[in-house]
Design a protein around this motif. Structure first.
Motif, PDB file in Angstrom:
ATOM      1  N   ALA A 152      -4.919  -3.279   2.218  1.00 33.66           N
ATOM      2  CA  ALA A 152      -4.774  -2.474   3.437  1.00 33.66           C
ATOM      3  C   ALA A 152      -5.772  -2.928   4.497  1.00 33.66           C
ATOM      4  CB  ALA A 152      -4.978  -0.997   3.112  1.00 33.66           C
ATOM      5  N   SER A 153      -6.999  -3.227   4.081  1.00 33.98           N
ATOM      6  CA  SER A 153      -8.023  -3.687   5.026  1.00 33.98           C
ATOM      7  C   SER A 153      -7.638  -5.032   5.637  1.00 33.98           C
ATOM      8  CB  SER A 153      -9.378  -3.801   4.322  1.00 33.98           C
ATOM      9  OG  SER A 153      -9.814  -2.541   3.848  1.00 33.98           O
ATOM     10  N   SER A 167      -5.041  -2.271  -3.709  1.00 32.94           N
ATOM     11  CA  SER A 167      -4.241  -1.738  -2.614  1.00 32.94           C
ATOM     12  C   SER A 167      -5.113  -1.463  -1.389  1.00 32.94           C
ATOM     13  CB  SER A 167      -3.536  -0.447  -3.055  1.00 32.94           C
ATOM     14  OG  SER A 167      -2.754   0.085  -2.008  1.00 32.94           O
ATOM     15  N   ASN A 168      -6.302  -0.918  -1.603  1.00 32.95           N
ATOM     16  CA  ASN A 168      -7.220  -0.641  -0.491  1.00 32.95           C
ATOM     17  C   ASN A 168      -7.695  -1.927   0.177  1.00 32.95           C
ATOM     18  OD1 ASN A 168      -7.087   2.130  -0.876  1.00 32.95           O
ATOM     19  ND2 ASN A 168      -8.847   2.169  -2.268  1.00 32.95           N
ATOM     20  N   ASN A 169      -7.973  -2.948  -0.643  1.00 32.20           N
ATOM     21  CA  ASN A 169      -8.400  -4.243  -0.094  1.00 32.20           C
ATOM     22  C   ASN A 169      -7.287  -4.880   0.736  1.00 32.20           C
ATOM     23  OD1 ASN A 169     -10.964  -4.116  -1.255  1.00 32.20           O
ATOM     24  ND2 ASN A 169     -10.297  -5.115  -3.152  1.00 32.20           N
ATOM     25  N   ASP A 211      -5.434   6.175   9.390  1.00 35.05           N
ATOM     26  CA  ASP A 211      -4.782   5.158   8.560  1.00 35.05           C
ATOM     27  C   ASP A 211      -3.427   5.637   8.071  1.00 35.05           C
ATOM     28  OD1 ASP A 211      -6.944   3.557   8.959  1.00 35.05           O
ATOM     29  OD2 ASP A 211      -7.731   3.691   6.914  1.00 35.05           O
ATOM     30  N   THR A 267       0.824  -1.215   0.000  1.00 33.30           N
ATOM     31  CA  THR A 267       0.000   0.000   0.000  1.00 33.30           C
ATOM     32  C   THR A 267       0.858   1.266   0.000  1.00 33.30           C
ATOM     33  OG1 THR A 267      -0.141   0.235   2.421  1.00 33.30           O
ATOM     34  CG2 THR A 267      -1.697  -1.276   1.368  1.00 33.30           C
ATOM     35  N   ALA A 311      -5.399   0.765  -7.353  1.00 29.05           N
ATOM     36  CA  ALA A 311      -5.823   1.442  -6.125  1.00 29.05           C
ATOM     37  C   ALA A 311      -6.830   0.600  -5.340  1.00 29.05           C
ATOM     38  CB  ALA A 311      -6.427   2.799  -6.472  1.00 29.05           C
ATOM     39  N   ASP A 312      -7.771  -0.043  -6.065  1.00 31.82           N
ATOM     40  CA  ASP A 312      -8.778  -0.875  -5.396  1.00 31.82           C
ATOM     41  C   ASP A 312      -8.136  -2.060  -4.692  1.00 31.82           C
ATOM     42  OD1 ASP A 312     -10.837   0.750  -6.181  1.00 31.82           O
ATOM     43  OD2 ASP A 312     -11.381  -0.443  -7.953  1.00 31.82           O
TER      44      ASP A 312
END
Length: 339
Positions: free
Chosen positions: A284-285, A280-282, A204, A78, A277-278
């Motif tokens: 990160a979660s 990377s966000n997943n 975050d 991320t 980006a999507d």
């Protein structure tokens, strides 16, 4: 298959604990107390019950050690190298002063309290570098007693528990930026898990910055262990103690935190631009949830009564040095303009 069953109960327990902590944290106004903090506290409350149920032990230990590091490694996907290098550069400046404070102040306070130098040094290492990991690495190098190790870990851990709760509140009160808070938490909070909890409780972005700073700080464990190896050898010669031929030699391979290299590999992958980006966000979660699991597992292995019974002097020593590090970290940031 039997090995998987041995770990499954503990892993499921930490997942349920993390889900509970996340649900409870949503009811806290302004997210002052994060899911990571709740997981840690709930784990400690459950410890007297869970420690007697041996089916959970292997899985809990696995999550507290391996899952935490895996979560940090995944977090690399991320972040870009530009972020890592900019934050890491500032952290080296702040870290220079905090390490000097931890070891210089630790030596003086140890002399003031008439503590043995090995216990004092372990507390300084835990405060200045990375909590229990640094204590575990330095202890065999200076041939510390098991009681010294227990006292040192207790002294740093109790302060960490307080900081995980108070740091985000103080950061918001002081109006700190995400980068400023990440630098502060990453250089002043001791254990990696506590840095994660405090950083992400603020935001975050602050959590990501705090972890980068903490990883940079963790690398200092290598030269510090080598320095203490020399100090111990000189102290033994001064006291006329012969070197124990069976004493384990300092091994860089054993003390080097290799998961940091994996983290950098993930950062390199992210920097190529192939991670959307999507995605990377997943990731990160997932990474953050793994960290909440790990903090719950750490809580499950921590008996607060045993920690609080470690004695007054080590606790005072740890509190004084940790407080000085917190103040010095904040003050240095004021001068370099990163608050």
């Amino acid at each position: 298959m039997e090995e998987i069953k041995d770990y499954l109960a503990g892993i499921i327990l930490t997942i349920l604990l993390a889900l509970t902590a996340k649900a409870v944290s949503t009811y806290i106004p302004m997210h002052i107390i994060s899911a990571s903090v709740f997981a840690l506290i709930l784990g400690m409350l459950l410890n007297p019950i869970i420690k007697e149920i041996y089916i959970f032990n292997k899985g809990i230990k696995f999550v507290s050690k391996k899952i935490l590091k895996t979560g940090i490694v995944l977090m690399g996907l991320t972040l870009s190298f530009s972020q890592v290098l900019s934050v890491g550069g500032y952290s080296l400046i702040v870290m220079t002063f905090t390490l000097m404070t931890a070891f210089g102040g630790g030596y003086l306070v140890g002399r003031l309290f008439n503590m043995n130098w090995k216990l004092s040094s372990l507390i300084s290492a835990g405060t200045g570098v990375c909590g229990g990991s640094a204590i575990a690495a330095v202890a065999p190098t200076i041939e510390a007693e098991n009681s010294d190790i227990a006292y040192a870990i207790s002294a740093t851990f109790i302060f960490d528990i307080l900081m995980v709760i108070l740091f985000p509140i103080a950061g918001r009160y002081l109006g700190m930026s995400d980068l400023g808070f990440g630098l502060w938490a990453g250089t002043a909070v001791n254990d990696t898990s506590s840095v994660v909890a405090a950083g992400y409780a603020f935001s975050d972005a602050a959590g990501s910055f705090a972890v980068i700073v903490k990883l940079t700080r963790t690398l200092s464990i290598v030269p510090i262990v080598m320095i203490f190896s020399i100090i111990n050898a000189r102290e033994n010669r001064r006291l006329g103690i012969k070197e124990n031929e069976q004493h384990e030699k300092v091994s860089i391979r054993n003390i080097f935190p290799y998961f940091i290299l994996l983290f950098l590999v993930m950062v390199a992958v992210k920097s190529t631009g192939i991670i959307s980006a999507d995605l990377s966000n997943n990731i990160a979660s997932i990474s953050k949830f793994m960290m909440v699991m790990a903090l719950g597992a750490i809580g499950l292995t921590t008996n607060f009564n045993e920690v609080s019974d470690s004695g007054i002097k080590p606790l005072f020593h740890g509190f004084i040095i940790s407080s000085l590090v917190v103040i010095v970290s904040f003050t240095v940031q004021m001068f370099i303009g990163q608050l």
